[in-house]
Motif scaffolding. Structure first.
Motif, PDB file in Angstrom:
ATOM      1  N   ALA A 250      37.758  -1.741  -2.041  1.00 21.36           N
ATOM      2  CA  ALA A 250      38.370  -1.071  -0.886  1.00 21.36           C
ATOM      3  C   ALA A 250      37.484   0.053  -0.363  1.00 21.36           C
TER       4      ALA A 250
ATOM      5  N   LYS B 192      40.422  -4.621   4.346  1.00 22.42           N
ATOM      6  CA  LYS B 192      40.642  -4.031   3.024  1.00 22.42           C
ATOM      7  C   LYS B 192      41.627  -4.868   2.216  1.00 22.42           C
TER       8      LYS B 192
ATOM      9  N   GLY C 195      35.841  -0.058   3.288  1.00 19.58           N
ATOM     10  CA  GLY C 195      36.159   1.070   4.172  1.00 19.58           C
ATOM     11  C   GLY C 195      34.915   1.767   4.681  1.00 19.58           C
TER      12      GLY C 195
END
Length: 89
Positions: free
Chosen positions: A28, A54, A32
């Motif tokens: 993640a 994500k 991101g």
């Protein structure tokens, strides 16, 4: 049961939790970061654009690492269950 024993079990539980959640958190974080760089380069500031990649990335990472996570979690639980007879109140 001594305080040191309780602290050791707590430490092992926290280590196991961090090890099991680390692959998804790292995925993640990486996704991101890539999306943030893309948004900064294109000046697209759409907040919803980060959620779907994500979610997909974390799901794929979970599918890949599920056997390893299950092995670590069951190993910890088996060690706890094996130590139960030795615990004295």
């Amino acid at each position: 049961m001594t305080p040191e024993y309780v602290v050791t079990i707590g430490r092992q539980a926290i280590e196991t939790t961090l090890m099991c959640s680390a692959p998804m958190l790292i995925a993640a974080l990486g996704i991101g970061l890539i999306i943030s760089i893309f948004q900064a380069a294109t000046q697209i500031n759409e907040q919803t654009m980060t959620f779907i990649p994500k979610i997909i990335g974390v799901f794929v990472t979970l599918l890949i690492f599920a056997p390893w996570i299950l092995q670590k979690a069951t190993g910890f639980l088996i060690s706890i269950f094996n130590q139960l007879p030795t615990i004295t109140p």
